[in-house]
Design a protein around this motif. Structure first.
Motif, short mmCIF file in Angstrom:
data_model
loop_
_atom_site.label_atom_id
_atom_site.label_comp_id
_atom_site.label_asym_id
_atom_site.label_seq_id
_atom_site.Cartn_x
_atom_site.Cartn_y
_atom_site.Cartn_z
N PHE A 109 0.84 -1.21 0.00
CA PHE A 109 0.00 0.00 0.00
C PHE A 109 0.87 1.25 0.00
O PHE A 109 0.56 2.23 -0.68
CB PHE A 109 -0.97 -0.01 1.18
CG PHE A 109 -2.32 -0.59 0.88
CD1 PHE A 109 -3.46 0.17 0.99
CD2 PHE A 109 -2.45 -1.91 0.48
CE1 PHE A 109 -4.71 -0.36 0.70
CE2 PHE A 109 -3.69 -2.46 0.20
CZ PHE A 109 -4.83 -1.68 0.31
N ILE A 110 1.95 1.22 0.75
CA ILE A 110 2.87 2.37 0.75
C ILE A 110 3.55 2.50 -0.61
O ILE A 110 3.59 3.59 -1.20
CB ILE A 110 3.90 2.23 1.89
CG1 ILE A 110 3.21 2.36 3.24
CG2 ILE A 110 5.02 3.28 1.73
CD1 ILE A 110 4.06 1.95 4.43
N LYS A 111 4.07 1.40 -1.12
CA LYS A 111 4.79 1.40 -2.40
C LYS A 111 3.92 1.94 -3.54
O LYS A 111 4.39 2.69 -4.39
CB LYS A 111 5.26 -0.01 -2.72
CG LYS A 111 5.93 -0.16 -4.07
CD LYS A 111 6.33 -1.60 -4.32
CE LYS A 111 6.82 -1.79 -5.74
NZ LYS A 111 7.09 -3.22 -6.01
N HIS A 112 2.65 1.55 -3.57
CA HIS A 112 1.75 1.91 -4.67
C HIS A 112 0.89 3.14 -4.36
O HIS A 112 -0.03 3.43 -5.12
CB HIS A 112 0.87 0.72 -5.06
CG HIS A 112 1.65 -0.40 -5.66
ND1 HIS A 112 2.11 -0.38 -6.96
CD2 HIS A 112 2.09 -1.57 -5.12
CE1 HIS A 112 2.78 -1.49 -7.21
NE2 HIS A 112 2.78 -2.23 -6.11
N ASP A 113 1.20 3.83 -3.26
CA ASP A 113 0.46 5.03 -2.89
C ASP A 113 -1.05 4.73 -2.91
O ASP A 113 -1.84 5.46 -3.52
CB ASP A 113 0.81 6.19 -3.83
CG ASP A 113 0.46 7.54 -3.26
OD1 ASP A 113 0.33 7.65 -2.02
OD2 ASP A 113 0.29 8.49 -4.04
N ALA A 114 -1.41 3.66 -2.21
CA ALA A 114 -2.78 3.13 -2.27
C ALA A 114 -3.69 3.76 -1.22
O ALA A 114 -4.63 3.12 -0.75
CB ALA A 114 -2.74 1.61 -2.11
N PHE A 115 -3.43 4.98 -0.85
CA PHE A 115 -4.30 5.67 0.10
C PHE A 115 -4.06 7.16 -0.03
O PHE A 115 -3.03 7.60 -0.53
CB PHE A 115 -4.02 5.22 1.54
CG PHE A 115 -2.59 5.31 1.94
CD1 PHE A 115 -2.07 6.49 2.48
CD2 PHE A 115 -1.73 4.24 1.78
CE1 PHE A 115 -0.73 6.58 2.84
CE2 PHE A 115 -0.40 4.32 2.14
CZ PHE A 115 0.11 5.49 2.67
N GLN A 116 -5.06 7.91 0.37
CA GLN A 116 -4.89 9.36 0.46
C GLN A 116 -5.16 9.79 1.89
O GLN A 116 -4.22 10.01 2.64
CB GLN A 116 -5.81 10.07 -0.54
CG GLN A 116 -5.32 9.89 -1.97
CD GLN A 116 -6.21 10.57 -2.98
OE1 GLN A 116 -6.77 11.62 -2.73
NE2 GLN A 116 -6.36 9.95 -4.13
N CYS A 117 -6.41 9.82 2.31
CA CYS A 117 -6.67 10.21 3.70
C CYS A 117 -6.35 9.07 4.66
O CYS A 117 -6.06 9.29 5.82
CB CYS A 117 -8.11 10.70 3.87
SG CYS A 117 -9.35 9.39 4.01
N GLY A 118 -6.44 7.83 4.19
CA GLY A 118 -6.10 6.67 5.01
C GLY A 118 -7.23 6.10 5.84
O GLY A 118 -7.05 5.07 6.49
#
Length: 176
Positions: A109-118
């Motif tokens: 999730f970190i590697k693929h920027d799989a979140f914005q607000c979280g």
């Protein structure tokens, strides 16, 4: 009419049952809680066990923010009573990895920027682990379908799909 009652007809209403002790196995640990019988698993985790990683979104089972694993299967914790999960193994986002030893899904999730607000991320990750446990997701289309119960208001779906696919592909390589 009961002289202490301010509403007509409520004189003979029974009081609610008291809180009872239950033991939940959460993240590999037995946790003893005093809960009213109507307490949801979500509220037990957040309000009584102090595990606030699991989020309350819609409180109706429609958004997936409250997804946790019970015996390895994903469930919406807002739709089940805590007392129903006694004797089962409950895993929350706090049980999947640590700050110094991230779970592969957390790393992806970190590697693929799989979140914005979280906000949805704990439920997304628990749901992804559940679909990996189920062994049904192999293609992007299958992952999209099986993750469709987890909503992201920020629209980070592309990154979420990439992250889950990466871990699914690694799991498939290990099994083959």
């Amino acid at each position: 009419m009961n002289p202490n009652s301010t509403l007509p007809g409520l004189a003979d209403v029974a009081p609610p049952p008291p809180a009872s002790p239950i033991t939940l196995r959460i993240n590999g640990r037995d946790v003893r809680l005093q809960l009213a019988p109507w307490t949801t698993l979500l509220d037990a985790l957040r309000e009584y066990a102090g595990l606030t990683g699991t989020k309350k979104g819609c409180d109706h089972g429609q958004c997936g923010s409250c997804t946790v694993l019970v015996d390895g299967k994903r469930i919406n914790s807002c739709l089940t009573l805590a007392v129903m999960q006694e004797g089962h193994d409950i895993t929350t986002i706090e049980g999947l990895g640590t700050e110094h030893d991230l779970h592969p899904l957390q790393q992806a999730f970190i590697k693929h920027d799989a979140f914005q607000c979280g906000y949805c991320t704990p439920g997304q990750i628990c749901s992804a682990q559940g679909l990996i446990n189920e062994g049904k997701a192999r293609t992007e289309a299958e992952i999209k379908e099986l993750m469709s119960g987890n909503l992201c208001r920020c629209g980070a779906y592309v990154g979420i799909l990439q992250a889950v696919k990466e871990v699914v592909d690694k799991e498939l390589k290990i099994k083959n």
